[in-house]
Enzyme design. Structure first.
Site, PDB file in Angstrom:
ATOM      1  N   ASP A  96       0.858  -1.186   0.000  1.00  0.00           N
ATOM      2  CA  ASP A  96       0.000   0.000   0.000  1.00  0.00           C
ATOM      3  C   ASP A  96       0.892   1.232   0.000  1.00  0.00           C
ATOM      4  O   ASP A  96       2.126   1.122  -0.065  1.00  0.00           O
ATOM      5  CB  ASP A  96      -0.965   0.009   1.198  1.00  0.00           C
ATOM      6  CG  ASP A  96      -0.235   0.076   2.545  1.00  0.00           C
ATOM      7  OD1 ASP A  96       1.012   0.203   2.557  1.00  0.00           O
ATOM      8  OD2 ASP A  96      -0.909   0.014   3.586  1.00  0.00           O
ATOM      9  N   ASP A 138       1.546   4.956   2.022  1.00  0.00           N
ATOM     10  CA  ASP A 138       1.253   5.719   3.240  1.00  0.00           C
ATOM     11  C   ASP A 138       1.740   7.160   3.111  1.00  0.00           C
ATOM     12  O   ASP A 138       2.858   7.409   2.622  1.00  0.00           O
ATOM     13  CB  ASP A 138       1.939   5.078   4.451  1.00  0.00           C
ATOM     14  CG  ASP A 138       1.533   3.626   4.650  1.00  0.00           C
ATOM     15  OD1 ASP A 138       0.358   3.321   4.394  1.00  0.00           O
ATOM     16  OD2 ASP A 138       2.384   2.813   5.056  1.00  0.00           O
ATOM     17  N   ASP A 165      -3.113   4.981   2.822  1.00  0.00           N
ATOM     18  CA  ASP A 165      -3.354   5.420   4.203  1.00  0.00           C
ATOM     19  C   ASP A 165      -2.888   6.863   4.367  1.00  0.00           C
ATOM     20  O   ASP A 165      -1.783   7.216   3.919  1.00  0.00           O
ATOM     21  CB  ASP A 165      -2.601   4.539   5.205  1.00  0.00           C
ATOM     22  CG  ASP A 165      -3.144   3.117   5.260  1.00  0.00           C
ATOM     23  OD1 ASP A 165      -4.297   2.914   4.839  1.00  0.00           O
ATOM     24  OD2 ASP A 165      -2.415   2.222   5.722  1.00  0.00           O
TER      25      ASP A 165
END
Length: 481
Positions: free
Chosen positions: A313, A315, A405
């Protein structure tokens, strides 16, 4: 009359398939159904069904086969069986679970192969020649042993194997014998036993046993879904579930919002995110944030800040130069992303940060700052480079879903949050241990507390934190091990 009757008789699916009277509609696809575990009767029925819908199905496995379909077969056993059939290039064959077949039969055409359909097994990297690759082999083994220990809630062994993996990642040269690692920290007897097995036999029997373990395979599969942790995975396993398809079709399982999004976008978010994709998302987030607050500070964190080429992912950390101005910033960012039509999923968590509760003597994996967990739509044209988006072959959508995120700490905590969110996980753990044992300090994502002076030390940069600890500054790219 008898002749006319025969001419007008319509062949059943079984007869048509056997006699080749049904036209092959999908000539680019050739199926082979694995009889093992499926049984001959069911295989014959499914073969007839597929042929009646225009699929070509081979009775014998050959190089003409493009899609192998199996039911309830362990990945390692199935792949070993396939490789024993002397195919020219088994890697080009799509090895699929029965769920792909049933989806295709329902649609009446070959559906797009998704990750959830694939029966995957990683090549046993422990079987390679040890010249130059031993640290990498043992590192992979240590990570899998750590993961297995985590599933078994064995915190001690889990930590020990993760520490060993970090040390092995940092070795600058090949290892050809155990004597070469004498004196290195964090390499316990279990890790050395794995290394000795690989040096002696070219493989680790312990790791191979874990890889073939049904529970390990199931928990690893289930926890690959966004929103599913080890406890939920264990609960599903104990209910007798073994595949993602079984979970989705189990009427008594109620998925939460995050898990539903995890299954909906599983094919995309289970793929690695490239550095080029992370950079493209950085441009989108930066433009969005600065449209709302031109003086905001934004930083890419996680593995990409440490120089990694791929991650699971992306961040970002953002804050405002004035205390308190960061409050509500994420909500405005979420609204803006929604207006742009690229927000596929959002889970927002407000701040629970309370400065009066510092210092915290116990480190929590998740800090108290406001944050949001997103799934964003990334378009092909937004990604620079030759490869572009990480997509499955034949996927013509032109976009993919990516996990992002966002965390928004107050500016006086920004340096500590940046250090914590940059990682790596083991580097952060070691830094906190050093602070407590060697410097009588408590370090987390919120503050650095000096127990001897009984106060929180100020820091506006990561360099300030290292200086407080009496350590030479470590660049982000040096924190992977």
């Amino acid at each position: 009359v008898l002749t006319n009757k025969r001419q007008k008789t319509v062949a059943s699916p079984k007869q048509a398939g056997a006699q080749g009277q049904v036209e092959v509609k999908f000539k680019e696809v050739t199926l082979y159904l694995v009889e093992r575990k499926m049984g001959s009767s069911r295989r014959n029925f499914l073969t007839s069904l597929a042929r009646s819908k225009g699929f070509r199905v081979e009775d014998v496995l050959s190089d003409d086969v493009t899609h192998v379909v199996a039911e309830d077969n362990q990945a390692e056993v199935l792949w070993a069986w396939l490789k024993g059939h002397g195919l020219r290039d088994v890697s080009r064959v799509a090895v699929l679970d029965i769920s792909w077949f049933t989806d295709s039969m329902r649609e009446g055409r070959p559906v797009r192969v998704e990750t959830r359909h694939c029966i995957q097994v990683r090549e046993p990297v422990v079987r390679v020649s040890v010249c130059g690759h031993l640290p990498l082999c043992v590192c992979v083994c240590a990570c899998e042993l750590a993961e297995s220990s985590e599933f078994n809630e064995s915190k001690g062994p889990c930590l020990a194997f993760r520490q060993a993996a970090s040390v092995l990642k940092s070795l600058p040269s090949a290892v050809h014998c155990l004597e070469a690692i004498q004196g290195l920290p964090c390499l316990g007897e279990n890790t050395k036993a794995v290394m000795e097995e690989i040096l002696t036999f070219g493989r680790s029997f312990k790791v191979e046993e874990i890889r073939c373990d049904e529970r390990y395979q199931a928990l690893k599969l289930f926890t690959s879904v966004f929103g599913v942790g080890p406890k939920t995975a264990e609960k599903w396993y104990r209910r007798g579930l073994r595949s993602l398809q079984e979970i989705l079709t189990e009427p008594n399982i109620q998925l939460n919002r995050m898990q539903r999004a995890g299954f909906l976008y599983y094919s995309d978010i289970s793929k690695a995110v490239s550095k080029a994709e992370a950079k493209a998302l950085g441009c989108i987030i930066e433009e969005t944030v600065h449209w709302i607050a031109p003086d905001a500070t934004l930083a890419l964190t996680g593995g990409f800040r440490r120089g990694k080429e791929y991650g699971h992912d992306v961040d970002f950390l953002l804050t405002m130069p004035e205390m308190g101005k960061e409050e509500g910033l994420l909500l405005h960012v979420i609204d803006r992303l929604k207006d742009q039509g690229i927000l596929l999923y959002c889970e927002y968590q407000g701040s629970t940060f309370d400065v009066s509760k510092l210092p915290s003597c116990r480190f929590e994996d998740m800090d108290c700052f406001q944050k949001c967990f997103l799934i964003l739509r990334l378009e092909q044209g937004q990604v620079e480079g030759e490869r572009g988006l990480q997509m499955d072959p034949g996927d013509s959508r032109g976009w993919r879903a990516v996990r992002v995120d966002l965390v928004a700490p107050p500016v006086d905590c920004y340096a500590f949050a940046l250090l914590g969110w940059t990682g790596s996980r083991q580097f952060g753990r070691d830094l906190r241990t050093f602070a407590q044992k060697e410097r009588q300090m408590l370090l987390d994502n919120h503050a650095l507390y000096d127990k001897t002076k009984k106060l929180c030390l100020l820091a506006t940069t990561e360099e300030d934190i290292f200086a407080h600890l009496g350590l030479e500054y470590v660049e982000p790219w040096q924190r992977n091990a």
